[in-house]
Design a protein around this motif. Sequence first.
Motif, PDB file in Angstrom:
ATOM      1  N   SER A  27       0.152  -5.303 -24.792  1.00  0.00           N
ATOM      2  CA  SER A  27       0.761  -4.285 -23.978  1.00  0.00           C
ATOM      3  C   SER A  27      -0.267  -3.816 -23.072  1.00  0.00           C
ATOM      4  CB  SER A  27       1.421  -3.146 -24.606  1.00  0.00           C
ATOM      5  OG  SER A  27       0.427  -2.478 -25.408  1.00  0.00           O
ATOM      6  N   PRO A  28       0.103  -3.212 -22.040  1.00  0.00           N
ATOM      7  CA  PRO A  28      -0.717  -2.564 -21.084  1.00  0.00           C
ATOM      8  C   PRO A  28      -1.637  -1.527 -21.707  1.00  0.00           C
ATOM      9  CG  PRO A  28       1.205  -2.545 -19.849  1.00  0.00           C
ATOM     10  CD  PRO A  28       1.340  -3.204 -21.314  1.00  0.00           C
ATOM     11  N   GLU A  29      -1.143  -0.990 -22.641  1.00  0.00           N
ATOM     12  CA  GLU A  29      -2.096   0.167 -23.403  1.00  0.00           C
ATOM     13  C   GLU A  29      -3.251  -0.591 -24.330  1.00  0.00           C
ATOM     14  OE1 GLU A  29      -1.624   3.545 -26.791  1.00  0.00           O
ATOM     15  OE2 GLU A  29       0.128   2.761 -25.900  1.00  0.00           O
ATOM     16  N   GLN A  30      -2.715  -1.813 -24.840  1.00  0.00           N
ATOM     17  CA  GLN A  30      -3.541  -2.481 -25.808  1.00  0.00           C
ATOM     18  C   GLN A  30      -4.790  -2.990 -24.668  1.00  0.00           C
ATOM     19  OE1 GLN A  30      -0.607  -4.892 -27.713  1.00  0.00           O
ATOM     20  NE2 GLN A  30      -1.044  -3.816 -29.632  1.00  0.00           N
ATOM     21  N   VAL A  31      -4.253  -3.605 -23.472  1.00  0.00           N
ATOM     22  CA  VAL A  31      -5.123  -4.327 -22.661  1.00  0.00           C
ATOM     23  C   VAL A  31      -6.274  -3.334 -22.243  1.00  0.00           C
ATOM     24  CG1 VAL A  31      -5.362  -5.359 -20.311  1.00  0.00           C
ATOM     25  CG2 VAL A  31      -3.756  -6.063 -21.841  1.00  0.00           C
ATOM     26  N   GLN A  32      -5.600  -1.874 -21.676  1.00  0.00           N
ATOM     27  CA  GLN A  32      -6.572  -0.878 -21.367  1.00  0.00           C
ATOM     28  C   GLN A  32      -7.668  -0.687 -22.539  1.00  0.00           C
ATOM     29  OE1 GLN A  32      -7.267   2.375 -22.241  1.00  0.00           O
ATOM     30  NE2 GLN A  32      -8.583   2.900 -20.601  1.00  0.00           N
ATOM     31  N   TRP A  33      -7.440  -0.353 -23.608  1.00  0.00           N
ATOM     32  CA  TRP A  33      -8.280  -0.190 -24.824  1.00  0.00           C
ATOM     33  C   TRP A  33      -9.346  -1.104 -24.863  1.00  0.00           C
ATOM     34  CZ3 TRP A  33     -11.016   2.922 -27.498  1.00  0.00           C
ATOM     35  CH2 TRP A  33     -11.709   2.587 -28.631  1.00  0.00           C
ATOM     36  N   ILE A  34      -8.843  -2.492 -25.052  1.00  0.00           N
ATOM     37  CA  ILE A  34      -9.993  -3.449 -25.031  1.00  0.00           C
ATOM     38  C   ILE A  34     -11.104  -3.633 -23.891  1.00  0.00           C
ATOM     39  CG2 ILE A  34     -10.242  -6.164 -25.227  1.00  0.00           C
ATOM     40  CD1 ILE A  34      -7.624  -5.952 -26.993  1.00  0.00           C
ATOM     41  N   ASN A  59     -19.518  -0.418 -30.221  1.00  0.00           N
ATOM     42  CA  ASN A  59     -19.559   1.115 -30.256  1.00  0.00           C
ATOM     43  C   ASN A  59     -18.891   1.893 -31.103  1.00  0.00           C
ATOM     44  OD1 ASN A  59     -20.302   0.829 -27.262  1.00  0.00           O
ATOM     45  ND2 ASN A  59     -18.243   0.587 -26.523  1.00  0.00           N
ATOM     46  N   ASN A  60     -19.270   1.321 -32.414  1.00  0.00           N
ATOM     47  CA  ASN A  60     -18.591   1.965 -33.662  1.00  0.00           C
ATOM     48  C   ASN A  60     -19.563   1.838 -34.761  1.00  0.00           C
ATOM     49  OD1 ASN A  60     -16.922   3.208 -35.490  1.00  0.00           O
ATOM     50  ND2 ASN A  60     -14.996   2.086 -34.857  1.00  0.00           N
ATOM     51  N   PRO A  61     -20.613   2.629 -34.451  1.00  0.00           N
ATOM     52  CA  PRO A  61     -21.657   2.504 -35.789  1.00  0.00           C
ATOM     53  C   PRO A  61     -21.290   3.209 -37.051  1.00  0.00           C
ATOM     54  CG  PRO A  61     -22.199   4.361 -34.329  1.00  0.00           C
ATOM     55  CD  PRO A  61     -20.886   3.498 -33.607  1.00  0.00           C
ATOM     56  N   ALA A  62     -20.400   4.274 -37.201  1.00  0.00           N
ATOM     57  CA  ALA A  62     -19.775   4.580 -38.550  1.00  0.00           C
ATOM     58  C   ALA A  62     -18.889   3.692 -39.382  1.00  0.00           C
ATOM     59  CB  ALA A  62     -18.964   5.807 -38.089  1.00  0.00           C
ATOM     60  N   ALA A  63     -18.188   2.828 -38.436  1.00  0.00           N
ATOM     61  CA  ALA A  63     -17.228   1.834 -39.094  1.00  0.00           C
ATOM     62  C   ALA A  63     -18.134   0.708 -39.669  1.00  0.00           C
ATOM     63  CB  ALA A  63     -16.150   1.267 -38.165  1.00  0.00           C
ATOM     64  N   THR A 106      -3.954  -3.248 -38.376  1.00  0.00           N
ATOM     65  CA  THR A 106      -2.592  -2.726 -39.156  1.00  0.00           C
ATOM     66  C   THR A 106      -2.382  -1.373 -38.974  1.00  0.00           C
ATOM     67  OG1 THR A 106      -3.625  -2.857 -41.345  1.00  0.00           O
ATOM     68  CG2 THR A 106      -2.689  -5.102 -40.631  1.00  0.00           C
ATOM     69  N   THR A 107      -3.416  -0.643 -38.942  1.00  0.00           N
ATOM     70  CA  THR A 107      -3.656   0.854 -38.691  1.00  0.00           C
ATOM     71  C   THR A 107      -4.499   1.008 -37.610  1.00  0.00           C
ATOM     72  OG1 THR A 107      -5.186   1.165 -40.423  1.00  0.00           O
ATOM     73  CG2 THR A 107      -2.791   1.286 -40.870  1.00  0.00           C
ATOM     74  N   GLY A 108      -4.292   2.194 -36.935  1.00  0.00           N
ATOM     75  CA  GLY A 108      -5.237   2.613 -35.929  1.00  0.00           C
ATOM     76  C   GLY A 108      -5.647   1.721 -34.730  1.00  0.00           C
ATOM     77  N   ARG A 109      -6.436   2.035 -33.935  1.00  0.00           N
ATOM     78  CA  ARG A 109      -7.092   1.121 -32.961  1.00  0.00           C
ATOM     79  C   ARG A 109      -7.651   0.075 -33.325  1.00  0.00           C
ATOM     80  NH1 ARG A 109      -8.554   5.130 -27.711  1.00  0.00           N
ATOM     81  NH2 ARG A 109      -6.594   4.991 -26.676  1.00  0.00           N
ATOM     82  N   PRO A 110      -7.649  -1.188 -32.526  1.00  0.00           N
ATOM     83  CA  PRO A 110      -8.390  -2.304 -32.920  1.00  0.00           C
ATOM     84  C   PRO A 110      -9.848  -1.951 -32.833  1.00  0.00           C
ATOM     85  CG  PRO A 110      -6.624  -3.084 -31.403  1.00  0.00           C
ATOM     86  CD  PRO A 110      -6.776  -1.732 -31.522  1.00  0.00           C
ATOM     87  N   LYS A 111     -10.719  -2.575 -33.539  1.00  0.00           N
ATOM     88  CA  LYS A 111     -12.327  -2.574 -33.561  1.00  0.00           C
ATOM     89  C   LYS A 111     -12.476  -3.792 -33.044  1.00  0.00           C
ATOM     90  CE  LYS A 111     -13.014  -1.742 -38.028  1.00  0.00           C
ATOM     91  NZ  LYS A 111     -11.679  -1.455 -38.670  1.00  0.00           N
TER      92      LYS A 111
END
Length: 598
Positions: free
Chosen positions: A105-112, A426-430, A189-194
């Motif tokens: 979706s446009p929202e997913q494209v925007q995030w990535i 961009n996700n050192p905690a994960a 399956t949960t939350g935003r993709p990493k």
Amino acid sequence: MREFSLPALYEVPADGNLTDIVRRNAAQHPDVAVIARKVGGAWQDVTASAFLAEVQDAAKGLIASGVQPGDRVALMSRTRYEWTLLDFAIWSAGAVTVPVYETSSPEQVQWILSDSGATACVVETTGHAAAVESVRDTLPTLKHVWQIEAGGIEELGRAGKDISDATVEERGSVARADDPATIVYTSGTTGRPKGCVLTHRAFFAECGNVVERLRPLFRTGECSVLLFLPLAHVFGRLVQVAPMMAPIKLGCVPDIKNLTDELAAFRPTLILGVPRVFEKVYNSARAKAQADGKGAIFDKAADAAIAYSKALDTPSGPSMGLRIKHKVFDKLVYGKLRAVLGGRGEYAISGGAPLGERLGHFFRGIGFTVLEGYGLTESCAATAFNPWDRQKIGTVGQPLPGSVVRIADDGEVLLHGEHLFKEYWNNPAATADALADGWFHTGDIGTLDEDGYLRITGRKKEIIVTAGGKNVAPAVIEDRIRAHALVAECMVVGDGRPFVGALVTIDEEFLGRWAAEHGKPAGATAASLKDDPDLQAAVQAAVDDGNAAVSKAESVRKFRILSAQFTEDSGHLTPSLKLKRNVVAKDYAHEIEAIYAK
């Protein structure tokens, strides 16, 4: 704690990157067809030297357009020749590929694109271009968008006409082995993709060792593979890069809608797919046999194939009577099934989800062995797989040579090796949560046998604990129930409940045929038939078969047939077809409550 490892069969280059593959192929195998493209509906071979030339032309266009070493370039397309071309072109420009599912979706494209900081993007269709354009004002780093179906490849070629071969050679040598090759966003399956950062070294270790361990399946000049998995998924990228490393001929098709026709035309020697593909081949063949009045013969042939395969694992092997029966059915049934799969192949590799022992034995019994494997985005696809010469059906095989699989005290599968991801972007905690002391914590529960064969029994986060305190791993029974031709998806429920239940969706492709055979109205749907006694009985048979694989406390006592299938569009499946359990549980809470109503 238990662990197992195998020595590496492939020496990962001390340095260098994946562009070395296409240059080496052009130098050592210039006239060998390493890839094929569809032209006017017919397959056309592309030699190693011709492919390198096309890669360099596209890379020149990227360089001329300002793409710099280390820049992220997004790629949003179905599986097709141009994806593979652009993947190697992006690497040849010194950049990093960021795959985007073409269904995003446009929202997913925007995030990535935003999270990766992509400076350029190549899309396939006008619809993809519109999705990017709709969020472009939120993407300050995005400078260029090219569209494949609007002449984007040709546009890149024109843009790079003044860039020299030497410049491409220099730029293609910039990335080192430990630099990022791609950032693959987990479907989540949960939350935003990493964003999972996979290096050139990871691909070398992964694909090099897969090819060497399965070398008889990767014979240069003899073997070929048809790729129909989405290239935004890491398994698809394995299927793309490994044939190039061998090299063997690679063909790309965008989906599985006309898969049998594509297989017949391309005639691959090797197929890499997900269990649903092999389930549909079996179910379609059985349904056709029933429609032709040969259902009883097919079922007897299937039983003989399974018995024959199981007997291969015994010291004495198949009996003389079983061998004779197998030979007869080979002429009547098995040969036709192998022809549906292209007619030349003897092996397939399955991943992405559990295959199921019955299906594994069936295919080996008809002379088409499906080697099951296991992996994650973080392990650059396969981290374990069944070797061609020592298969153990029901397991996902032994560790990738050069890597280690460890079972922690709580049963979690831990991984170590050069094929593992570097970090989450961009996700050192994960990253810190997933990687500890060089070991990746998969979140999967499994066991290792004495020969190092791994069995996956479930996900830590998906373990259901009933009100009676029984721990239930959903995957085992779900896979058995889903193997039924009528069942599209199954989700086991029961956390904190007195017993285990299930939500079941119906495969619309097979429902019409079943409905006609059982005297149901034309055009009947799952919604109109979900309370029909005959359909209920058919699904109950699937549930009974699933229950046979587990203890009584783990068995499904009640189920509900849903009116519609779970799909990516409905928000219930990820692009890699994994269930979003929390979303399903929320959207179908009333159905779950109905299971437990007094």
